[in-house]
Design a protein around this motif. Structure first.
Motif, PDB file in Angstrom:
ATOM      1  N   LEU A   1       4.533  12.421  17.963  1.00  0.00           N
ATOM      2  CA  LEU A   1       3.798  11.308  17.560  1.00  0.00           C
ATOM      3  C   LEU A   1       4.682  10.071  17.661  1.00  0.00           C
ATOM      4  O   LEU A   1       5.819   9.991  17.364  1.00  0.00           O
ATOM      5  N   THR A   2       3.677   8.807  18.079  1.00  0.00           N
ATOM      6  CA  THR A   2       4.482   7.569  18.219  1.00  0.00           C
ATOM      7  C   THR A   2       3.725   6.843  17.277  1.00  0.00           C
ATOM      8  O   THR A   2       2.605   6.400  17.357  1.00  0.00           O
ATOM      9  N   PHE A   3       4.480   6.267  16.228  1.00  0.00           N
ATOM     10  CA  PHE A   3       3.804   5.059  15.362  1.00  0.00           C
ATOM     11  C   PHE A   3       4.181   3.676  15.605  1.00  0.00           C
ATOM     12  O   PHE A   3       5.391   3.481  16.120  1.00  0.00           O
ATOM     13  N   THR A   4       3.166   2.783  15.918  1.00  0.00           N
ATOM     14  CA  THR A   4       3.442   1.433  16.040  1.00  0.00           C
ATOM     15  C   THR A   4       2.763   0.480  14.819  1.00  0.00           C
ATOM     16  O   THR A   4       1.940   0.929  14.204  1.00  0.00           O
ATOM     17  N   ILE A   5       3.456  -0.597  14.650  1.00  0.00           N
ATOM     18  CA  ILE A   5       3.170  -1.595  13.875  1.00  0.00           C
ATOM     19  C   ILE A   5       2.521  -2.799  14.457  1.00  0.00           C
ATOM     20  O   ILE A   5       3.025  -3.060  15.157  1.00  0.00           O
ATOM     21  N   ASP A   6       1.341  -3.267  13.894  1.00  0.00           N
ATOM     22  CA  ASP A   6       1.098  -4.605  14.295  1.00  0.00           C
ATOM     23  C   ASP A   6       0.769  -5.343  13.029  1.00  0.00           C
ATOM     24  O   ASP A   6      -0.065  -5.122  12.008  1.00  0.00           O
ATOM     25  N   GLY A   7       1.627  -6.382  12.842  1.00  0.00           N
ATOM     26  CA  GLY A   7       1.358  -7.439  11.833  1.00  0.00           C
ATOM     27  C   GLY A   7       2.839  -7.566  11.231  1.00  0.00           C
ATOM     28  O   GLY A   7       3.927  -7.089  11.432  1.00  0.00           O
ATOM     29  N   PRO A   8       2.836  -8.429   9.987  1.00  0.00           N
ATOM     30  CA  PRO A   8       3.888  -8.749   9.425  1.00  0.00           C
ATOM     31  C   PRO A   8       4.749  -7.697   8.582  1.00  0.00           C
ATOM     32  O   PRO A   8       4.642  -7.780   7.150  1.00  0.00           O
ATOM     33  N   GLY A   9       4.746  -6.509   9.103  1.00  0.00           N
ATOM     34  CA  GLY A   9       5.266  -5.366   8.484  1.00  0.00           C
ATOM     35  C   GLY A   9       6.614  -4.625   9.101  1.00  0.00           C
ATOM     36  O   GLY A   9       6.783  -5.038  10.242  1.00  0.00           O
ATOM     37  N   GLU A  10       6.598  -3.476   8.554  1.00  0.00           N
ATOM     38  CA  GLU A  10       8.259  -2.830   8.971  1.00  0.00           C
ATOM     39  C   GLU A  10       7.867  -1.380   8.787  1.00  0.00           C
ATOM     40  O   GLU A  10       7.740  -0.900   7.778  1.00  0.00           O
TER      41      GLU A  10
END
Length: 812
Positions: A743-752
């Motif tokens: 699995l690959t996780f990606t974040i979009d927005g002001p998060g971590e």
């Protein structure tokens, strides 16, 4: 580092510290640290690192040992002149040395203990100042993964020259009933000013809100007590307040109050300390277990190490709260902080949420378990540690016992009772309201006189000794301080299924039929029988609630200690399995003991304990899963965990028989089921009536990914966390049990993306990685907002050949 007597005292004993002549350039006020990494506390340096196969499995294969420095620049305003300024460290691993403006001002040896350093004479008001903390974690000092660094909070506290010593506040309730209660408050007030003062002290009692803050009008108030304090003097004030019809603290309704201590000088308020507490009455009875507010409460407990899985040892309130929420769902009402004092915030959570706690101090006394462990510090430091420990935690209503140690070599030594009595007397001098215990692994310590040094005796893994102990010690309360130590890997099953507790190995995993354990331990069923046959036992603390980093029995260091097998035959079988696997280096990073895996996903045992600890809850759980294409026509035993007293099992609509629990039986077994794909259904009954139903089905192939957040709205403070479960499912939305795609996780927005995990004890992927294989259909992502964020964050998960998924998180 070994004990060093040359570090300045911050208690009655000198801590370890830097050796004479060591280059202390990092301590200098003038040192340029602009190239250093900027980070937030709490911080664990070890968990950020890659796993290292060469490191011993018993400590989790993470590089936690060595020397590290932390630096902080402080600017004090002119208003700080004349104030008392104290550095409070909740926990630092380990052998701390604190430098203020380049000068050594204090420290502490024990990495699990909170401590304070008075900086008043060193910091300069109206100027820039530097703080530096040197830590030294010796290799060979821990039996599990301890973490490294300033892994708990660090505070800078300012008070006036006339102030309350917060660590010496003591609030307890000597008289409690439904009609009235007496609240006893002891406050210590100090004068650090250069001249004498006239101080007035009073106490008010309030109801507390969920955060432990006072609300409403005072419920009771004392008159002022006035005392003249000379420079440098300390005065203790004792108050007794009466409350009518008090709201009691209980595991079912954890009502709290706050004692507010006010210090005035010349009519002007100089200091105020708020002390949350609970009004409750506790008692242990040798023939009837633990009593809370006059009623028997069975201790349904788990032991917990201090790490938080993928977050390592760095304490996080939300991560600990999530663990407690999951444990409560299972029916847990008690924790044992094995084998060291917890973070202060954990006890704040147990106070608020209604768990009782056995607070434990040491894993070793004078005798070593590891060459560089606490035994080196015990002679000089044990009294300071014991007093500091009790003073810090004695106002928490959730704490019901002080445990001075675990599985101590002294239990079977002539010196043991003397050492135990010394610690017990220290603890009683600081808190006479609670009893003292130990976790005893040595059978004879219950009969050789050692048992007389404690008020409540805890046996580790001795259900067969409960009756004999009670006959020999009819006035001494007893409980299971460590129980079961069953090992399993979530969703892994090994065939054939045997009741040989040394069996169940499947590669580097242990079968999840919950029948397997090290030689000293047992399945949960054995402990259940021991308690049911001996109703005087107060309850148990299962080893463990969650898997933890390190101690990966049965795969510790090498083939020679595999599973710690007790018999030559069992060792031979284990060696044969290792030879088949073709390696002598064992990969496991984390334990197999947990009822939850390292990611917090439920193992099968969750439903076994829930069926016992929440008998009023209709429940039924089937194991194993039903995706076995290679086992068509082969015997595949089925077990059912249910709170019902009998159940009927159906395979593709055909009854496979109805089973009823007999005396001493806690699971229902169909040992001769022949596998065929389709659907298994169980109908559970209670006293002949329908009680609960459950089913498992043969799923289709993996097609989709799903994401589910435990909370979709969290605080944008850089600390609050959302725990998001990724599930691999078929076209019908059913979890595909044996699926392990990358699995690959990606974040979009002001998060971590803070960390990822999957609960697989053999996975060496860094917790910081955004890519991770699912383990038996599940993986975990931990996400936080950047401080001050106002826009939402989207977490997306993808995998080759599977439809992606995303989840939206909102700040609040």
């Amino acid at each position: 580092m070994d004990f060093r007597p040359w570090l300045l005292k911050t208690s009655d004993a000198p801590p370890a510290g830097p050796a004479p002549g060591e280059d202390l350039v990092y301590a200098s006020r003038a040192f340029d640290d602009s190239g250093w990494r900027l980070l937030d506390l709490p911080h664990d340096w070890g968990v950020e690192s890659p796993f290292v196969q060469a490191l011993p499995g018993e400590t989790g294969k993470l590089p936690w040992h060595g020397v590290a420095w932390y630096r902080k620049r402080l600017h004090l305003t002119a208003a700080d002149a004349g104030r008392r300024i104290v550095l409070e460290v909740d926990g630092a691993l380990s052998n701390s040395a604190v430098f203020c403006n380049g000068r050594l001002v204090g420290g502490w040896a024990y990495g699990y203990m909170s401590f304070q350093v008075d900086l008043t004479g060193c910091l300069q008001a109206g100027a820039d100042n530097s703080l530096a903390i040197r830590l030294d974690n010796p290799a060979g000092s821990s039996r599990w993964y301890p973490g490294g660094g300033l892994y708990r909070h660090v505070w800078l506290t300012r008070t006036g020259a006339v102030h309350v010593l917060a660590d010496q506040q003591f609030v307890h309730t000597p008289e409690v009933s439904a009609e009235k209660a007496t609240v006893a408050v002891r406050s210590a007030v100090a004068n650090s000013s250069p001249g004498p003062v006239k101080a007035a002290v009073e106490v008010e009692i309030f109801r507390a809100d969920a955060q432990g803050r006072p609300v409403g009008a005072p419920l009771a108030r004392t008159r002022e007590l006035v005392h003249h304090l000379k420079p440098g003097a300390l005065q203790t004030f004792d108050f007794n307040l009466k409350l009518s019809r008090p709201a009691l603290w209980d595991v079912k309704s954890p009502h709290r109050h706050v004692a507010v201590t006010l210090v005035s000088q010349g009519g002007r308020l100089r200091d105020r300390v708020d002390t949350p507490f609970g009004i409750r009455q506790i008692a242990f009875k040798a023939d009837d277990g633990f009593h809370l507010n006059g009623r028997r409460v069975a201790l349904k407990g788990v032991c917990m190490h201090h790490d938080l899985g993928a977050l390592g040892a760095a304490f996080n309130v939300r991560a600990a709260e999530r663990q407690l929420e999951l444990l409560r769902e299972m029916g847990v009402n008690a924790l044992r902080t094995s084998h060291n004092p917890p973070a202060p915030e954990l006890l704040e959570l147990t106070d608020r949420m209604g768990f009782v706690v056995i607070n434990e101090l040491f894993d070793t006394w004078t005798q070593a378990k590891k060459p560089q462990d606490y035994h080196q510090h015990f002679p000089a430091w044990s009294e300071a540690d014991a007093r500091t420990w009790v003073r810090r935690d004695r106002n928490h209503p959730s704490v019901i016992l002080w445990s001075t140690g675990n599985e101590l070599h002294e239990l079977g030594m002539k010196m043991g009772p003397a050492v135990s009595n010394r610690l017990a007397n220290i603890v009683r001098s600081e808190d006479p309201t609670r009893l003292i215990t130990v976790g005893a692994h040595d059978v004879e310590s219950g009969f050789n006189g050692f048992q007389k040094t404690v008020g409540v005796f805890g046996y580790n893994y001795k259900p067969h000794e409960y009756a004999r102990f009670h006959r020999a010690n009819p006035t001494l309360p007893l409980y299971g301080s460590e129980t079961a130590s069953t090992v399993s890997s979530r969703g892994e099953y090994h065939f054939p299924v045997t009741d040989d507790k040394a069996g169940g190995l499947t590669g580097y995993h242990v079968s999840s039929y919950d029948l397997y354990s090290p030689w000293w331990a047992s399945s949960p069923d054995v402990e259940f029988r021991g308690q049911d046959q001996n109703r005087f036992v107060a309850g148990e603390f299962v080893w463990t609630g969650f898997d933890y980093l390190g101690e990966p029995t049965p795969f510790n260091d090498d083939a020679t200690n595999l599973f710690n097998f007790h018999t030559p035959e069992a060792r031979a079988r284990a060696a044969e399995e290792l030879a088949r696997l073709g390696t002598l280096q064992l990969p496991s990073r984390s334990s197999y003991f947990g009822i939850f895996d390292l990611a917090g996903f439920k193992k099968d045992r969750f439903w076994l304990y829930q069926s016992r600890w929440r008998p009023e809850l209709p429940s039924a759980h089937i194991l194993p899963h039903w995706n076995w294409p290679e086992r068509v026509g082969q015997v595949t035993p089925v077990h059912v965990y249910t709170s019902g007293d009998e159940a009927e099992l159906f395979l593709n609509g055909r009854s496979l028989g109805r089973r009823k629990k007999g005396d001493g039986e806690y699971r229902l077994r169909w040992n001769d089921v022949v596998y065929e794909p389709g659907e298994l259904t169980v109908v559970a009954y209670w006293k002949g009536q329908d009680w609960a139903r459950s089913r498992v089905v043969t799923t289709g192939p993996a097609q989709l990914l799903q994401l589910a957040a435990d909370r979709a709205e969290i605080r944008a403070d850089g600390r609050d966390l959302s725990f998001i479960t990724a599930t691999v499912v078929d076209q019908a939305g059913r979890a595909v049990p044996r699926s392990k795609p990358r699995l690959t996780f990606t974040i979009d927005g002001p998060g971590e993306l803070v960390a990822t995990d999957n609960g697989d004890p053999t996975d060496h992927t860094s917790f910081k990685s955004a890519q991770r294989h699912a383990f038996n259909a599940l993986a975990l992502a931990i996400v936080k907002f950047k401080p001050g964020a106002t826009q939402p964050v989207t977490l997306k998960v993808t995998a080759e050949g599977l439809a992606p998924a995303e989840v939206l998180l909102h700040p609040r």
